[in-house]
Design an enzyme around this catalytic site. Structure first.
Site, PDB file in Angstrom:
ATOM      1  CE1 TYR A 151       8.161   7.901   7.652  1.00 31.85           C
ATOM      2  CE2 TYR A 151       6.917   7.232   9.579  1.00 31.85           C
ATOM      3  CZ  TYR A 151       6.983   7.890   8.369  1.00 31.85           C
ATOM      4  OH  TYR A 151       5.872   8.520   7.896  1.00 31.85           O
ATOM      5  CD  GLU A 152      10.864   2.526   4.286  1.00 26.76           C
ATOM      6  OE1 GLU A 152       9.915   2.335   5.063  1.00 26.76           O
ATOM      7  OE2 GLU A 152      11.465   1.608   3.700  1.00 26.76           O
TER       8      GLU A 152
END
Lengths: 571, 571
Positions: B429-430
């Site tokens: 994620y990110e």
């Protein structure tokens, strides 16, 4: 996302990489004609695709449970096991004397690997039985052989191995289970064993436990351990399962993965058992079997890697993100450079690990067929490498499989995460990969490095010959082999085992890197303008260079390592 | 096995490695006196040890659930969150204009990391809020700031980020959610968003969603995306949560880990929202925030690594197996060479990753305090390295933590496996770590490598100066920096981005290796006869050499990579 058995890979490896023909032209393995091997691969592959692969998720979602002392296996596992047993896949390497097919270990390795790809938790059951069959073939009395082997080989009965106790893990010698003679040739076995894979099931008539325990007056440590066969049900006069033995499953573990495989705490309360092998000779008996079991576990890692790879490739071929990065590419993520890098790495690593495992299988077969010590030494050398590198490859490839899936990889329904969770234990059980590495740098170098040097001689000679045709691939492999040779020379000169152990894990990995490059080069020579050469190029130019840093680490010694004291670690 | 906040490590890093003083002596951060920083670390550390750490297992065992459209968080999380909010730990870096403490990002990074060690799933909640606060501080209207920021900073309200849609993951530009003007300055937001961390909770009065969507007539791709603030409850005239907005949690994902953090599918059905930043300027607004969010996620990886390390060390110190391997050692496994190697690796990697993260925080702070472009460029360069190496370290260290535990590591009750499962998503994620690496070799090299060369100049100058005192450590670091410099030179000369991307991941890792060695050398210079020097020696002589193979891989180019075609992969 169905599993597809990689039959053509095995064929290529058998024909061009590990030379299965040298095995099948021996008298011992004369039955294993090309047609037979082909039929075995095809039929086992079909069973894995059609019967076992659909069970993979069920095992994860519906773990085996313990109900009133009885193990209930995951939905469908009973039918899956029946397909394995009825297909004859429990023990194709077992001796024909007791109903086995006597096929080469190399072929068994391929079949085991396919079953592991399709459903690792269920595959572990026959893998355990295979180990038991081998131990009994080598060490049991004729009466035990006649009674148990036919049942185990058909899969009517299953086998387990009971080594670990709470205080005795890697240090098997610390075990305390006891065996008291009953006076009738049998023994009363008492003690608690933990981490017993498939300690019970609900699909075989009987479960036969091989249990390590101490006879009265046995010395401490591994030299006071004996091996016993302890069935769940005592065979009656006709050899059928009779009275229940005094043993039970106390509980099942909640694990990170491999939920379909019940991991039991077993309690033996004066259970009746029979000695296998000599008194106090239990460890030696276990070692006979352990080598092949370690090859089997390495194959589990490779099998999971194959499953995870196929899963990730299917996703990457289907999933579209962003602009096509180059002419002639689609918008599917398989065409993005970093995803391509991951998938190529996965495929190249699987090839390397599989070649190592099959060459280990061939060495075992040749040792059996020829009785030559060199083959036995080759097998002994390759076993810890196969186990550790195969399972590390399972872990790294399935981890990359998660990454290829992006956010979907973290979602359990996708299935990518399960490979990663399931395979994690393979680096731990059957001797942790740290133990494998210590075995490689100590026990397997007791010959002064002879087996290793012999292998390196072969690699360098072959690489030398490849220089004319594929110089840019052959040169780095030759150099890497030479760097590894220097590391082996350094290693065998170290009398202090701590010095060897301090770099054992990076040493084993570097050894595997070089072996992988050797087999990839061989593949490129066999298929110089094809896909195998392109993959070899990827492996040799991008992954092989890792060996340099690993071998620096491997030779760094124990002094600096122990300089980081236990207090430093806690500071 | 309680968590102990590594306060003395942060102090050492602040004082000797990342020079926090240069930050705290600026006017901007003048409030952050040594006493204040010390009090922050101590108090936050105590809260993490006493309140958050006991929630770690509960979050795993009792995942957040969705009941009649309402998220029920894991047992104890509500109280845990209250302790975070009441302690003022949600947003210590937020501007004092709206009630924040205006503390340096470097200090925030340490506090966030401790919360991540103690309970990653709960920590993710305030981390999301921090990102939202930053986006609003930079881009929202004064009215929005005045209404929302005080509530977010106290933690009365929580914030989320809504980017991903089923067809738009790494390719954010493919998103389809729509925003129609309502005519009163607000917009009606419609669409489905997936993977929304903490999309709802049951412990804040309101949940504020930052949502990327398209205005009518917006162009395709990232240039047609705008950012909207969409609260769960519309604030009434007094700014209190009023009428429920037209949005809902459709479902929660079943994940490999991080069970305590509800990952939501969100449905917006004409929900009322307000534009943040300019029309079609949503991506730029997200990028402002994303840099710090990436530092935050890197810190999550490091935090989990610390937790996993402490857990493994405690086990290894307690667990006895085998004979003491050398004089003066106990029978505990921490004294066995390979276990010592694993634990020293874990500790050395954590130090390296933490030093990189804190130096990134310092660069962000210095950029803010001085307005100097060089600091901003340094921060931009270090951000993807911090994110990818921090999370990779989280994964590798927690994996080693499992291995140190042996068979117990695979048993969930031990807790080791949870670190490994929880942290896995941080590499995804990110912005996946592949995306981070592409950012490093493309966007962050658009300056022709200036920022990288500037950093390498500093490293080489300092290494040069260290040669007299610690030659055997300084030389390898200098050589590695030089090898990295050559790779940067090669990289910036490649006009075809595919060529850069083909080796982006190994390049980033090699960069991190060299940075880690640089910081370890600095630690050794600060403490030449102490534990830090011994650990530096371990890192530089054993782990740093990995950079060689990585940089060969990094420079191998795209041609051979794409030669392994999609068809080859499927063959």
């Amino acid at each position: 996302m169905p599993y597809r058995a990689p039959i053509s890979d095995y064929r290529f490896l058998f024909d061009h990489i590990v030379n299965l023909k040298q095995v099948t032209t021996t008298e011992t393995f004369a039955e294993a004609t090309p047609d037979v091997v082909d039929a075995i691969l095809t039929e086992a592959g079909r069973m894995c695709e059609e019967v076992l692969a659909p069970l993979q998720r069920a095992g994860d979602l519906h773990p085996a449970t313990l109900e009133n002392g009885v193990v209930r296996s995951s939905p469908g596992f009973s039918d899956g096991y029946r397909a394995i047993a009825e297909g004859g896949w429990v023990a194709i390497a077992a001796s024909p004397d007791h109903g086995g097919m006597g096929l080469p270990m190399a072929v068994t390795t391929a079949v085991n690997e396919m079953m592991a790809s399709a459903c690792l938790s269920l595959q572990l059951n026959p893998l355990m039985t295979q180990g038991q069959i081998e131990a009994l073939e080598h060490h049991a009395s004729d009466a035990i052989k006649a009674l148990y082997l036919p049942k185990l080989i058909t899969g009517e009965w299953a086998g387990t191995m009971n080594l670990t106790e709470p205080q005795a893990g890697s240090d098997v010698g610390a075990l305390r289970s006891k065996a008291e003679p009953n006076g009738d040739g049998s023994y009363a076995i008492s003690g608690q064993k933990i981490f017993i894979s498939w300690g019970d099931n609900d699909f075989t008539e009987n479960v036969c436990h091989l249990v390590l325990a101490r006879l009265p007056g046995a010395v401490e440590g591994t030299k006071g351990i004996s091996l016993f066969l302890v069935p769940k049900y005592l065979p009656d006069a006709n050899g059928a399962p009779g009275k229940a033995n005094d043993l039970r499953v106390v509980s099942l573990e909640h694990k990170m993965g491999l939920h379909g495989s019940p991991t039991a705490v077993m309690e033996y309360s004066g259970a009746t058992g029979w000695l296998v092998g000599p008194e106090h000779g239990g460890m030696k008996c276990m070692f006979t079997m352990m080598n092949n079991a370690r090859l089997g576990v390495g194959g589990q890692g490779i099998g999971v890697a194959e499953g995870a790879y196929q899963h990730a490739l299917a996703y990457a071929t289907d999933r579209k993100q962003g602009k096509p990065p180059a002419k002639g590419t689609s918008g599917a993520i398989v065409d993005h450079a970093d995803v391509r890098r991951m998938l190529a790495t996965m495929k190249a690593e699987i090839f390397a690990a599989r070649a190592i495992a099959l060459s280990c299988g061939v060495a075992i077969d040749m040792a059996k067929a020829t009785g030559e010590g060199e083959w036995a030494a080759r097998a002994a050398l390759l076993t810890p490498i196969t186990k550790a590198f195969g399972t590390d490859t399972g872990i790294s490839v399935s981890d990359m499989g998660v990454q290829v899936h992006g956010g979907m990889g973290f979602i359990e329904e996708t299935g990518a995460a399960q490979y990663s969770r399931d395979v994690r234990v393979t680096a731990i059980y059957e001797g942790t990969n740290g133990i494998q590495s210590m075995d490689l740098v100590a026990r397997k170098m007791m010959d002064g490095g002879e087996a290793a040097f012999g292998l390196l001689d072969e690699i360098e000679a072959e690489t030398e010959a490849a220089k004319a045709r594929l110089p840019d691939l052959a040169m780095p492999v030759w150099n890497a082999a030479e760097t590894l040779r220097e590391a082996v020379e350094w290693l065998v000169a170290q009398g202090d085992m701590s010095t060897r152990f301090a770099g054992a894990v990076p040493f084993l990995r570097a050894f595997a890197r070089v072996l992988g490059a050797h087999f990839h080069l061989r593949a490129a020579m066999a298929d110089p303008d094809g896909a195998r050469a392109r993959l070899a190029r990827f492996y040799i130019l991008r992954l092989l260079p890792e060996h340099q840093g690993l071998l620096v680490h491997a030779r760094a010694g124990a002094e600096d390592l122990y300089a980081v004291s236990a207090d430093d670690l806690a500071a």
